[in-house]
Design a protein around this motif. Structure first.
Motif, PDB file in Angstrom:
ATOM      1  N   VAL A 115       0.861  -1.172   0.000  1.00 32.33           N
ATOM      2  CA  VAL A 115       0.000   0.000   0.000  1.00 32.33           C
ATOM      3  C   VAL A 115       0.904   1.230   0.000  1.00 32.33           C
ATOM      4  CG1 VAL A 115      -1.727   1.296   1.299  1.00 32.33           C
ATOM      5  CG2 VAL A 115      -1.798  -1.204   1.298  1.00 32.33           C
ATOM      6  N   THR A 116       0.621   2.186  -0.881  1.00 39.22           N
ATOM      7  CA  THR A 116       1.374   3.434  -0.934  1.00 39.22           C
ATOM      8  C   THR A 116       0.381   4.581  -0.873  1.00 39.22           C
ATOM      9  OG1 THR A 116       2.998   2.345  -2.355  1.00 39.22           O
ATOM     10  CG2 THR A 116       3.109   4.733  -2.205  1.00 39.22           C
ATOM     11  N   LYS A 117       0.621   5.519   0.040  1.00 38.85           N
ATOM     12  CA  LYS A 117      -0.268   6.665   0.209  1.00 38.85           C
ATOM     13  C   LYS A 117       0.544   7.932   0.358  1.00 38.85           C
ATOM     14  CE  LYS A 117      -3.943   4.101   2.458  1.00 38.85           C
ATOM     15  NZ  LYS A 117      -5.168   4.398   1.783  1.00 38.85           N
TER      16      LYS A 117
ATOM     17  N   ALA B  69       1.882  14.860   9.606  1.00 42.27           N
ATOM     18  CA  ALA B  69       2.021  13.746  10.547  1.00 42.27           C
ATOM     19  C   ALA B  69       0.683  13.320  11.134  1.00 42.27           C
ATOM     20  CB  ALA B  69       2.995  14.131  11.657  1.00 42.27           C
ATOM     21  N   VAL B  70      -0.258  14.248  11.281  1.00 34.86           N
ATOM     22  CA  VAL B  70      -1.586  13.896  11.809  1.00 34.86           C
ATOM     23  C   VAL B  70      -2.284  12.940  10.848  1.00 34.86           C
ATOM     24  CG1 VAL B  70      -3.859  14.795  12.447  1.00 34.86           C
ATOM     25  CG2 VAL B  70      -1.788  16.038  13.129  1.00 34.86           C
ATOM     26  N   GLN B  71      -2.251  13.263   9.558  1.00 39.34           N
ATOM     27  CA  GLN B  71      -2.837  12.367   8.562  1.00 39.34           C
ATOM     28  C   GLN B  71      -2.076  11.044   8.503  1.00 39.34           C
ATOM     29  OE1 GLN B  71      -2.956  14.452   4.822  1.00 39.34           O
ATOM     30  NE2 GLN B  71      -4.696  15.741   5.423  1.00 39.34           N
ATOM     31  N   ALA B  72      -0.757  11.116   8.636  1.00 40.05           N
ATOM     32  CA  ALA B  72       0.059   9.893   8.620  1.00 40.05           C
ATOM     33  C   ALA B  72      -0.347   8.982   9.771  1.00 40.05           C
ATOM     34  CB  ALA B  72       1.542  10.248   8.712  1.00 40.05           C
ATOM     35  N   LYS B  73      -0.534   9.551  10.943  1.00 39.50           N
ATOM     36  CA  LYS B  73      -0.924   8.752  12.105  1.00 39.50           C
ATOM     37  C   LYS B  73      -2.251   8.049  11.862  1.00 39.50           C
ATOM     38  CE  LYS B  73      -1.671   8.821  17.028  1.00 39.50           C
ATOM     39  NZ  LYS B  73      -2.011   9.574  18.208  1.00 39.50           N
ATOM     40  N   SER B  74      -3.210   8.755  11.288  1.00 41.13           N
ATOM     41  CA  SER B  74      -4.513   8.169  10.985  1.00 41.13           C
ATOM     42  C   SER B  74      -4.378   7.012   9.989  1.00 41.13           C
ATOM     43  CB  SER B  74      -5.439   9.246  10.423  1.00 41.13           C
ATOM     44  OG  SER B  74      -6.666   8.695  10.027  1.00 41.13           O
TER      45      SER B  74
END
Length: 107
Positions: A2-4, A9-14
């Motif tokens: 999976v690549t996103k 960092a907030v979005q990364a944590k989610s």
């Protein structure tokens, strides 16, 4: 795999929490940022894997010491399983200040 691409960092944590619920371990998840220190800080804060010698091999790890940051990032992206073209496309996203998350379960 999976690549996103995420903005911060907030979005990364989610996204990481979602990947963990799908069976990935934190060691299977990698975060890359164009700014090396930002990437290291986020990787440490979110306790995810680091792209190192295990993923890249000795020769590419040493070669990255002498490459530009863009070349180093493309090499790391390819070592995680992306094609040369995919790595180039994601490196452009990194140039824009975004983060790239890659989840790749080790078999």
């Amino acid at each position: 795999m999976v690549t996103k691409t995420v903005e911060n960092a907030v979005q990364a944590k989610s996204e990481i929490e979602t990947l963990l619920s799908q069976g990935y371990s934190r060691d299977d998840i990698y975060i890359l940022a164009h700014d090396k220190h930002r990437g290291e800080d986020i990787t440490e804060a979110l306790n995810t894997g680091e792209v190192g010698m295990k993923e890249q091999g000795l020769i590419d790890s040493v070669k990255n010491i002498f490459q530009s940051r863009g070349d180093e990032l493309r090499s790391k992206l390819q070592s995680l399983g992306l094609s040369e073209q995919e790595a180039a496309n994601y490196e452009k996203e990194l140039d824009k200040g975004r983060l790239v998350l890659i989840a790749n379960q080790q078999q």
